[in-house]
Design a protein around this motif. Sequence first.
Motif, PDB file in Angstrom:
ATOM      1  N   CYS A 105       0.969  -1.208   0.086  1.00 34.75           N
ATOM      2  CA  CYS A 105      -0.029   0.036   0.015  1.00 34.75           C
ATOM      3  C   CYS A 105       0.809   1.252  -0.008  1.00 34.75           C
ATOM      4  O   CYS A 105       0.850   2.042  -0.738  1.00 34.75           O
ATOM      5  CB  CYS A 105      -1.054  -0.107   1.383  1.00 34.75           C
ATOM      6  SG  CYS A 105      -1.957   1.542   1.469  1.00 34.75           S
ATOM      7  N   ARG A 129       3.388  -1.454  -7.595  1.00 30.72           N
ATOM      8  CA  ARG A 129       2.534  -0.300  -7.100  1.00 30.72           C
ATOM      9  C   ARG A 129       3.262  -0.077  -5.721  1.00 30.72           C
ATOM     10  O   ARG A 129       3.940  -0.875  -5.072  1.00 30.72           O
ATOM     11  CB  ARG A 129       1.018  -0.659  -6.554  1.00 30.72           C
ATOM     12  CG  ARG A 129       0.690  -1.491  -5.823  1.00 30.72           C
ATOM     13  CD  ARG A 129      -0.422  -1.444  -5.067  1.00 30.72           C
ATOM     14  NE  ARG A 129      -0.530  -0.258  -4.126  1.00 30.72           N
ATOM     15  CZ  ARG A 129      -1.351   0.470  -3.876  1.00 30.72           C
ATOM     16  NH1 ARG A 129      -2.664   0.363  -4.548  1.00 30.72           N
ATOM     17  NH2 ARG A 129      -1.318   1.420  -2.924  1.00 30.72           N
ATOM     18  N   LYS A 134       0.344   9.702   0.377  1.00 25.71           N
ATOM     19  CA  LYS A 134      -0.916   8.785   0.720  1.00 25.71           C
ATOM     20  C   LYS A 134      -1.953   9.707   1.350  1.00 25.71           C
ATOM     21  O   LYS A 134      -1.743  10.607   2.186  1.00 25.71           O
ATOM     22  CB  LYS A 134      -0.501   7.745   2.040  1.00 25.71           C
ATOM     23  CG  LYS A 134       0.547   7.131   1.677  1.00 25.71           C
ATOM     24  CD  LYS A 134       0.163   6.097   0.458  1.00 25.71           C
ATOM     25  CE  LYS A 134      -1.041   5.126   0.925  1.00 25.71           C
ATOM     26  NZ  LYS A 134      -1.423   4.319  -0.206  1.00 25.71           N
ATOM     27  N   PRO A 135      -3.022   9.321   0.625  1.00 23.77           N
ATOM     28  CA  PRO A 135      -4.364  10.160   1.277  1.00 23.77           C
ATOM     29  C   PRO A 135      -4.972   9.682   2.464  1.00 23.77           C
ATOM     30  O   PRO A 135      -5.898   8.885   2.198  1.00 23.77           O
ATOM     31  CB  PRO A 135      -5.316  10.033  -0.140  1.00 23.77           C
ATOM     32  CG  PRO A 135      -5.001   8.660  -0.855  1.00 23.77           C
ATOM     33  CD  PRO A 135      -3.467   8.608  -0.305  1.00 23.77           C
ATOM     34  N   GLU A 167       0.451   6.992  -6.571  1.00 27.68           N
ATOM     35  CA  GLU A 167      -0.576   8.055  -6.602  1.00 27.68           C
ATOM     36  C   GLU A 167       0.051   9.541  -6.657  1.00 27.68           C
ATOM     37  O   GLU A 167       0.902   9.693  -5.851  1.00 27.68           O
ATOM     38  CB  GLU A 167      -1.235   7.688  -5.446  1.00 27.68           C
ATOM     39  CG  GLU A 167      -2.522   8.865  -5.391  1.00 27.68           C
ATOM     40  CD  GLU A 167      -3.463   8.333  -4.252  1.00 27.68           C
ATOM     41  OE1 GLU A 167      -3.625   7.353  -3.819  1.00 27.68           O
ATOM     42  OE2 GLU A 167      -4.414   9.415  -4.115  1.00 27.68           O
ATOM     43  N   GLN A 185      -1.262   7.602 -10.827  1.00 22.03           N
ATOM     44  CA  GLN A 185      -2.575   6.926 -10.419  1.00 22.03           C
ATOM     45  C   GLN A 185      -3.224   8.228  -9.512  1.00 22.03           C
ATOM     46  O   GLN A 185      -2.799   9.015  -8.897  1.00 22.03           O
ATOM     47  CB  GLN A 185      -2.244   5.734  -9.035  1.00 22.03           C
ATOM     48  CG  GLN A 185      -3.550   5.518  -8.204  1.00 22.03           C
ATOM     49  CD  GLN A 185      -3.288   4.293  -7.379  1.00 22.03           C
ATOM     50  OE1 GLN A 185      -2.410   3.463  -7.765  1.00 22.03           O
ATOM     51  NE2 GLN A 185      -4.102   4.391  -6.152  1.00 22.03           N
ATOM     52  N   GLY A 187      -6.100   8.837  -6.825  1.00 20.74           N
ATOM     53  CA  GLY A 187      -6.717   8.015  -6.017  1.00 20.74           C
ATOM     54  C   GLY A 187      -8.303   8.282  -5.824  1.00 20.74           C
ATOM     55  O   GLY A 187      -8.867   9.355  -6.588  1.00 20.74           O
ATOM     56  N   ALA A 188      -9.053   7.478  -5.336  1.00 16.27           N
ATOM     57  CA  ALA A 188     -10.310   7.478  -5.172  1.00 16.27           C
ATOM     58  C   ALA A 188     -10.908   9.037  -4.471  1.00 16.27           C
ATOM     59  O   ALA A 188     -11.890   9.593  -5.052  1.00 16.27           O
ATOM     60  CB  ALA A 188     -11.069   6.482  -4.240  1.00 16.27           C
ATOM     61  N   ARG A 189     -10.437   9.466  -3.698  1.00  9.53           N
ATOM     62  CA  ARG A 189     -10.563  10.635  -2.902  1.00  9.53           C
ATOM     63  C   ARG A 189     -10.284  12.023  -3.837  1.00  9.53           C
ATOM     64  O   ARG A 189     -10.646  12.865  -3.531  1.00  9.53           O
ATOM     65  CB  ARG A 189      -9.692  10.667  -1.651  1.00  9.53           C
ATOM     66  CG  ARG A 189     -10.122   9.942  -0.669  1.00  9.53           C
ATOM     67  CD  ARG A 189      -9.136   9.529   0.316  1.00  9.53           C
ATOM     68  NE  ARG A 189      -9.698   8.421   1.253  1.00  9.53           N
ATOM     69  CZ  ARG A 189      -9.506   7.295   0.972  1.00  9.53           C
ATOM     70  NH1 ARG A 189      -9.061   6.915  -0.204  1.00  9.53           N
ATOM     71  NH2 ARG A 189     -10.085   6.147   1.516  1.00  9.53           N
ATOM     72  N   LYS A 210      -8.872   5.942 -10.135  1.00 10.77           N
ATOM     73  CA  LYS A 210      -9.823   5.388  -9.267  1.00 10.77           C
ATOM     74  C   LYS A 210     -11.121   5.864  -9.342  1.00 10.77           C
ATOM     75  O   LYS A 210     -11.148   7.092  -9.218  1.00 10.77           O
ATOM     76  CB  LYS A 210      -9.275   4.888  -8.008  1.00 10.77           C
ATOM     77  CG  LYS A 210      -7.675   4.102  -8.273  1.00 10.77           C
ATOM     78  CD  LYS A 210      -7.117   3.980  -7.008  1.00 10.77           C
ATOM     79  CE  LYS A 210      -7.645   2.350  -6.509  1.00 10.77           C
ATOM     80  NZ  LYS A 210      -6.902   1.729  -5.468  1.00 10.77           N
ATOM     81  N   ARG A 240     -12.866   0.454  -7.390  1.00 14.17           N
ATOM     82  CA  ARG A 240     -12.189  -0.009  -6.137  1.00 14.17           C
ATOM     83  C   ARG A 240     -13.210   0.106  -5.087  1.00 14.17           C
ATOM     84  O   ARG A 240     -12.877   0.153  -3.871  1.00 14.17           O
ATOM     85  CB  ARG A 240     -10.890   0.967  -5.713  1.00 14.17           C
ATOM     86  CG  ARG A 240     -11.310   2.209  -5.964  1.00 14.17           C
ATOM     87  CD  ARG A 240     -12.152   2.848  -4.943  1.00 14.17           C
ATOM     88  NE  ARG A 240     -11.382   3.173  -3.688  1.00 14.17           N
ATOM     89  CZ  ARG A 240     -12.081   3.153  -2.603  1.00 14.17           C
ATOM     90  NH1 ARG A 240     -13.213   3.192  -2.366  1.00 14.17           N
ATOM     91  NH2 ARG A 240     -11.127   3.395  -1.506  1.00 14.17           N
ATOM     92  N   ASP A 272      -9.762  -3.343  -8.503  1.00 14.00           N
ATOM     93  CA  ASP A 272      -8.986  -3.394  -7.174  1.00 14.00           C
ATOM     94  C   ASP A 272      -9.685  -3.998  -6.211  1.00 14.00           C
ATOM     95  O   ASP A 272     -10.557  -3.281  -5.476  1.00 14.00           O
ATOM     96  CB  ASP A 272      -8.469  -1.687  -6.793  1.00 14.00           C
ATOM     97  CG  ASP A 272      -7.900  -1.656  -5.544  1.00 14.00           C
ATOM     98  OD1 ASP A 272      -7.826  -2.926  -4.572  1.00 14.00           O
ATOM     99  OD2 ASP A 272      -7.340  -0.588  -5.152  1.00 14.00           O
ATOM    100  N   HIS A 275      -8.968  -2.647  -2.148  1.00 15.36           N
ATOM    101  CA  HIS A 275      -9.508  -1.437  -1.142  1.00 15.36           C
ATOM    102  C   HIS A 275     -11.032  -1.610  -1.168  1.00 15.36           C
ATOM    103  O   HIS A 275     -11.689  -0.959  -0.356  1.00 15.36           O
ATOM    104  CB  HIS A 275      -9.107  -0.092  -2.119  1.00 15.36           C
ATOM    105  CG  HIS A 275      -7.600   0.120  -1.662  1.00 15.36           C
ATOM    106  ND1 HIS A 275      -6.593  -0.259  -2.589  1.00 15.36           N
ATOM    107  CD2 HIS A 275      -7.042   1.020  -0.740  1.00 15.36           C
ATOM    108  CE1 HIS A 275      -5.659   0.184  -2.002  1.00 15.36           C
ATOM    109  NE2 HIS A 275      -5.700   0.747  -0.933  1.00 15.36           N
ATOM    110  N   GLU A 301      -2.644  -5.186  -3.061  1.00 20.44           N
ATOM    111  CA  GLU A 301      -1.580  -5.030  -2.048  1.00 20.44           C
ATOM    112  C   GLU A 301      -0.790  -6.203  -1.580  1.00 20.44           C
ATOM    113  O   GLU A 301      -1.599  -7.278  -1.047  1.00 20.44           O
ATOM    114  CB  GLU A 301      -2.201  -4.042  -1.076  1.00 20.44           C
ATOM    115  CG  GLU A 301      -2.671  -2.900  -1.660  1.00 20.44           C
ATOM    116  CD  GLU A 301      -3.098  -1.715  -0.710  1.00 20.44           C
ATOM    117  OE1 GLU A 301      -3.046  -0.463  -1.040  1.00 20.44           O
ATOM    118  OE2 GLU A 301      -3.467  -1.854   0.282  1.00 20.44           O
TER     119      GLU A 301
END
Length: 354
Positions: A105, A129, A134-135, A167, A185, A187-189, A210, A240, A272, A275, A301
Motif C-alpha cells: 500500500c 505499486r 498517501k491520502p 498515486e 494513479q 486516488g478515489a479521493r 480510481k 475499487r 482493485d 480497497h 496490495e
Amino acid sequence: MMIVMSPQATPEQIDHVIARIQEEGFTPHRSDGKDHTVIGCVGHVNVDAVDPRQFELLPGVSQVVRISVPYKLSSRTFKPADTVIDAGRGVKIGGPEVVLMAGPCTIESRDQVEAIAPLVKAAGAKVMRGGAFKPRTSPYSFQGMGEEGLRFLHEAAARHGLLVVSEVMDRNQIGMMLEYVDILQVGARNMQNFDLLKELGRVDVPILLKRGLSATIEELLLAAEYICAGGNSQVILCERGIRTFERATRNTLDLTVLPLLREWTHLPVLVDPAHAAGIARIIPPLARAAIAAGADGVAVEVHLDPKAARSDPEQALLPGELASVVADARVLAAVTGRRLHARPGLEQTAEVVR
Ligand code: PEP
Ligand code: MN
C-alpha cells in the motif's frame, strides 16, 4: 458531436475539416481507426446553436453524429475499438493480456520494496505499486515517504523489469513523479480534483483513475473525460469499491461496472478488490470474479508482514497468497479468452500463506 470521415478521405480533406471545426469554436480530437478517421468536436460553449449539417457537406465527410452522453471522447460512440494502452516495456493494458499490479500500500523503506519486488515479479505481475503520497483519512496517520520513497520503488522495480504505478495527489507533484513512475494513479479521493485531472491531460503517460467513494459510473467517465479532453487518452479506469450501507466490508465491490463500462467506453478497466473488500482472505475470490466479468487487470496490495504494515494492514496479501491469486487468475483469464503470464506452481514455493 463527432465527424466520421469516409475511408477514402485524403489527408488534406481531414486537415480542412479540422480547420473548419476550430473556426467554429470546437476543440478537435482526432482518432485514426483501421478504416477511417473520426474527429471528436468538444469544448464548444453553445453546441446546440451549431448546425451539424454544415460539416456534412465538407469534402471527405461521411457523416456527423451527435454523441448523446455527456462524456464524449471516452465514449464507445467516439471510438468503437477498445483502447489498448502501451505502458512501456511491452506491457499493454486493455489487450488480450490480463495485467496484474501488486505491491505494498505504502512504500515504507528501501529494504521493504527491494524484498517485495522479486516476489511481485515472480508472481507474474507486470506493474509494481506503492504509495509515496498517501491520502490518509487522519492527518496523524503516516503520510508516505514522498520522493525518497519513489526513488526506492523505482530502483527496486527496475531491477526486476517491472513498471511502477504510484498515486499523485497534487498537480505540483507531477513533474517530479514522472522521473520515477510509468503510470500515475489518481486516488478515489481525488477523482474529482478537476485541476489535477486537467493537468494530467497534458502529460504523456497512462493514468490509473480510481472511482470515487461515492461516484456514479457516469461521474467516473466524466473524470476520465477531463483527462482525454486535455489531450491524454491513456486512461485506465479502476473500480475499487463504493461506499454503501454495508459495513461487513470496507466498501462494496461493484462488478456491475465491468459489462456496463465495456458498452459505454473504449477505455480499459481494472479492478482493485483490496480497497473494496478491506479483508485479505476474501480478495482471491473477488479477483477471480473480476477477471471472469471481463476486467483488463487486477491491482492488489502485498506485504511481507501484513500486521506491521503502516497502512491498510487488513487487506495486504502475503506473497504466497498473491501467487495463488495469480495462479487462479491465469485459469480464469484463459476461460474468458484472455491470458495472464505467470509461473504455474509458484504458489507452492513462495512464502507461506497465513
Ligand atoms: C491506493 O491505491 O493506495 C489507494 C489509496 O486507493 P483508493 O484511492 O482507491 O482508496
Ligand atoms: Mn492501500
